[in-house]
Design an enzyme around this catalytic site. Structure first.
Site, PDB file in Angstrom:
ATOM      1  N   PHE A 122     -17.365 102.964  93.549  1.00 10.76           N
ATOM      2  CA  PHE A 122     -18.489 102.048  93.412  1.00 10.76           C
ATOM      3  C   PHE A 122     -18.034 100.797  92.665  1.00 10.76           C
ATOM      4  O   PHE A 122     -17.246 100.861  91.725  1.00 10.76           O
ATOM      5  CB  PHE A 122     -19.626 102.706  92.639  1.00 10.76           C
ATOM      6  CG  PHE A 122     -20.415 103.722  93.443  1.00 10.76           C
ATOM      7  CD1 PHE A 122     -20.165 103.926  94.790  1.00 10.76           C
ATOM      8  CD2 PHE A 122     -21.426 104.453  92.842  1.00 10.76           C
ATOM      9  CE1 PHE A 122     -20.890 104.846  95.524  1.00 10.76           C
ATOM     10  CE2 PHE A 122     -22.165 105.375  93.556  1.00 10.76           C
ATOM     11  CZ  PHE A 122     -21.905 105.579  94.903  1.00 10.76           C
ATOM     12  N   HIS A 126     -16.284 116.199  94.408  1.00 11.10           N
ATOM     13  CA  HIS A 126     -15.948 114.842  93.966  1.00 11.10           C
ATOM     14  C   HIS A 126     -16.199 114.742  92.463  1.00 11.10           C
ATOM     15  O   HIS A 126     -17.335 114.605  92.024  1.00 11.10           O
ATOM     16  CB  HIS A 126     -16.798 113.837  94.726  1.00 11.10           C
ATOM     17  CG  HIS A 126     -16.398 112.400  94.517  1.00 11.10           C
ATOM     18  ND1 HIS A 126     -15.480 112.004  93.567  1.00 11.10           N
ATOM     19  CD2 HIS A 126     -16.798 111.251  95.147  1.00 11.10           C
ATOM     20  CE1 HIS A 126     -15.340 110.698  93.618  1.00 11.10           C
ATOM     21  NE2 HIS A 126     -16.117 110.223  94.570  1.00 11.10           N
ATOM     22  N   LYS A 146     -11.537 116.978  98.685  1.00  8.23           N
ATOM     23  CA  LYS A 146     -12.907 117.019  98.177  1.00  8.23           C
ATOM     24  C   LYS A 146     -13.753 118.038  98.943  1.00  8.23           C
ATOM     25  O   LYS A 146     -14.781 118.492  98.443  1.00  8.23           O
ATOM     26  CB  LYS A 146     -13.550 115.634  98.252  1.00  8.23           C
ATOM     27  CG  LYS A 146     -12.979 114.608  97.278  1.00  8.23           C
ATOM     28  CD  LYS A 146     -13.729 113.290  97.380  1.00  8.23           C
ATOM     29  CE  LYS A 146     -13.170 112.246  96.425  1.00  8.23           C
ATOM     30  NZ  LYS A 146     -11.828 111.740  96.843  1.00  8.23           N
ATOM     31  N   GLU A 150     -12.632 104.179 105.603  1.00  9.39           N
ATOM     32  CA  GLU A 150     -11.206 104.422 105.388  1.00  9.39           C
ATOM     33  C   GLU A 150     -10.483 104.811 106.673  1.00  9.39           C
ATOM     34  O   GLU A 150      -9.295 104.530 106.817  1.00  9.39           O
ATOM     35  CB  GLU A 150     -10.959 105.432 104.273  1.00  9.39           C
ATOM     36  CG  GLU A 150     -11.420 106.831 104.474  1.00  9.39           C
ATOM     37  CD  GLU A 150     -10.990 107.717 103.307  1.00  9.39           C
ATOM     38  OE1 GLU A 150      -9.886 107.519 102.775  1.00  9.39           O
ATOM     39  OE2 GLU A 150     -11.776 108.605 102.920  1.00  9.39           O
ATOM     40  N   HIS A 187      -9.529 109.543 100.554  1.00  7.63           N
ATOM     41  CA  HIS A 187     -10.628 109.626  99.594  1.00  7.63           C
ATOM     42  C   HIS A 187     -11.644 110.638 100.110  1.00  7.63           C
ATOM     43  O   HIS A 187     -12.114 111.490  99.353  1.00  7.63           O
ATOM     44  CB  HIS A 187     -11.270 108.256  99.403  1.00  7.63           C
ATOM     45  CG  HIS A 187     -12.361 108.221  98.387  1.00  7.63           C
ATOM     46  ND1 HIS A 187     -12.118 108.394  97.042  1.00  7.63           N
ATOM     47  CD2 HIS A 187     -13.705 108.067  98.518  1.00  7.63           C
ATOM     48  CE1 HIS A 187     -13.268 108.340  96.386  1.00  7.63           C
ATOM     49  NE2 HIS A 187     -14.243 108.151  97.263  1.00  7.63           N
ATOM     50  N   CYS A 228     -14.599 105.645  90.404  1.00  7.09           N
ATOM     51  CA  CYS A 228     -13.955 106.742  91.122  1.00  7.09           C
ATOM     52  C   CYS A 228     -12.489 106.496  91.450  1.00  7.09           C
ATOM     53  O   CYS A 228     -11.834 107.378  92.017  1.00  7.09           O
ATOM     54  CB  CYS A 228     -14.740 107.071  92.384  1.00  7.09           C
ATOM     55  SG  CYS A 228     -16.404 107.692  92.027  1.00  7.09           S
TER      56      CYS A 228
END
Length: 417
Positions: free
Chosen positions: A403, A344, A339, A318, A307, A167
């Site tokens: 990930f 996403h 997002k 975050e 993110h 990602c």
């Protein structure tokens, strides 16, 4: 760094093209809905942010449509728009001085799954007959095909790369493209990312780890980054490609400069495939290094593009990273996640977010975080709920998390800075 953005092309849910995409964001509208690309009735999460995309309407020939996976189609259409937007006559650039850097997390997923279903007779046959395969199956198998398709469109004979870091692929690919410019390996680089992961296999994978939202009866409001009632992210698809050039060359030709890539850094947590430590240390270290390369004090950051996936683990991670890197300034700077509106799109989203950051610099507007209604006490920053905000934006921080423990951060500044 001296790489600047002179062209932007976007294929996104709710907005095909740069301006429709931006209009969606500043309008705070969401493009999440029930899945229509396949029959999702048996899945836990049956919602996604789909692109209303007809390749023929965007100039792709029948042969190109047959050859290309949906992700490749997105990339090519985005690249064409970016080049046109830049005003740069690519034909006047020596081919060996044109580079391409494209990111993708899952490559040609839709074409591969479609062919597997045919070759295996819907999974009933263990031994398959290769004669039923389309002639382009090998191209679907090799992710670099996505970068190759963009290179063919641009006539690029310089460095061409496919970046696949999950990602963070999109932001990493743009950083790689900027390095091509600053290191003198190319004069023009088409950099961005694409992913079209909306297929049964992808949905099944995220269902298995319960990462996606099951809010099937309210798809429009399912993506809720930083909200106390969030319950997972919403899958999306799309692409964004930027034209990068030397700042001096862009200024010499009088180009419109959306922004300058000032700094970038990446870290890994070496901890867990999907887990994140709550203190946000690794992301904070990436932010610190990116700011150092950009020669920007943390207090200079005017907007943070988070993110913001909409999972409790990520949002808290975050938020802690922003506090760790920006100090008390973290409470003053607006932070938002697009997002919430476009879902996403895995590897593509980082590039789509950088495109949004470049437009924020150009338009002096901060996009909102849609669907943010209930405050999470552990996420106590200014997340720009629901409504876009006019705001002076000279320096933007954009971050990505993936990930495998990937953490990336990019700092962009106004092109006239």
């Amino acid at each position: 760094m001296t790489a600047v953005v002179t062209g932007i092309g976007v294929v996104a849910p709710g907005g095909i093209g740069r301006e429709p995409f931006w209009d969606l964001l500043v309008g705070g509208r969401t493009a999440t809905r029930a899945i229509t690309l396949f029959d999702a009735k048996d899945f836990r999460s049956r919602i996604a942010a789909e692109c209303d995309f007809d390749p023929a309407d965007h100039g792709l020939s029948p042969r190109e449509i047959r050859r290309m996976d949906r992700a490749a189609q997105f990339a090519v259409v985005s690249a064409r728009e970016a080049v046109e937007d830049s005003g740069r006559r690519i034909a006047d650039v020596p081919p060996h001085r044109i580079g391409v850097s494209i990111g993708s997390a899952v490559g040609c997923t839709m074409a591969l799954e479609r062919e597997y279903v045919v070759l295996s007779d819907k999974g009933r046959e263990w031994h398959i007959d290769h004669e039923y395969a389309v002639p382009h199956l090998y191209g679907h198998m090799v992710p670099s095909t996505l970068a190759v398709e963009v290179a063919w469109q641009a006539g690029a004979e310089g460095p061409v790369a496919l970046i696949s870091d999950g990602c963070t692929s999109g932001i990493d690919a743009i950083a790689h493209g900027a390095r091509m410019i600053t290191e003198g390996r190319a004069d023009v680089v088409l950099a961005g990312a694409t992913d079209a992961p909306l297929s049964p296999i992808t949905s099944a994978c995220f269902d298995a780890i319960r990462a996606t939202s099951p809010r099937n009866d309210d798809a429009e409001h399912a993506s809720r980054p930083f909200d106390a009632d969030r319950d997972g992210f919403v899958l999306g698809e799309g692409a964004a490609v930027l034209v990068l050039e030397h700042k001096d060359a862009a200024q010499a030709r009088g180009a419109r400069i959306y922004g300058e890539v000032l700094g970038f850094a990446a870290r890994s947590n070496a901890f867990h495939m999907t887990g994140l430590k709550p203190d946000g240390r690794e992301m904070a270290e990436a932010i610190d290094a990116a700011l150092a390369e950009a020669r920007r004090d943390p207090r200079a950051v005017d907007y943070v593009n988070a993110h913001g996936s909409g999972t409790k683990q990520n949002d808290r991670h975050e938020t802690a990273a922003f506090k760790r890197s920006l100090g008390h300034h973290a409470y003053r700077v607006p932070v938002s996640s697009i997002k919430s509106m476009v879902g996403h799109s895995l590897g593509a989203i980082g590039a789509i977010e950088v495109a949004a950051c470049a437009l924020a610099l150009d338009r002096q507007v901060v996009p909102p975080t849609a669907n943010l209604r209930t405050r999470d006490p552990e996420c106590d920053l200014d997340y720009v709920p629901s409504t876009a905000r006019d705001h002076r934006v000279d320096t933007v921080l954009s971050v990505a998390s993936g990930f495998g423990g990937f953490q990336s951060a990019m700092v962009l500044g106004r092109g006239d800075g």
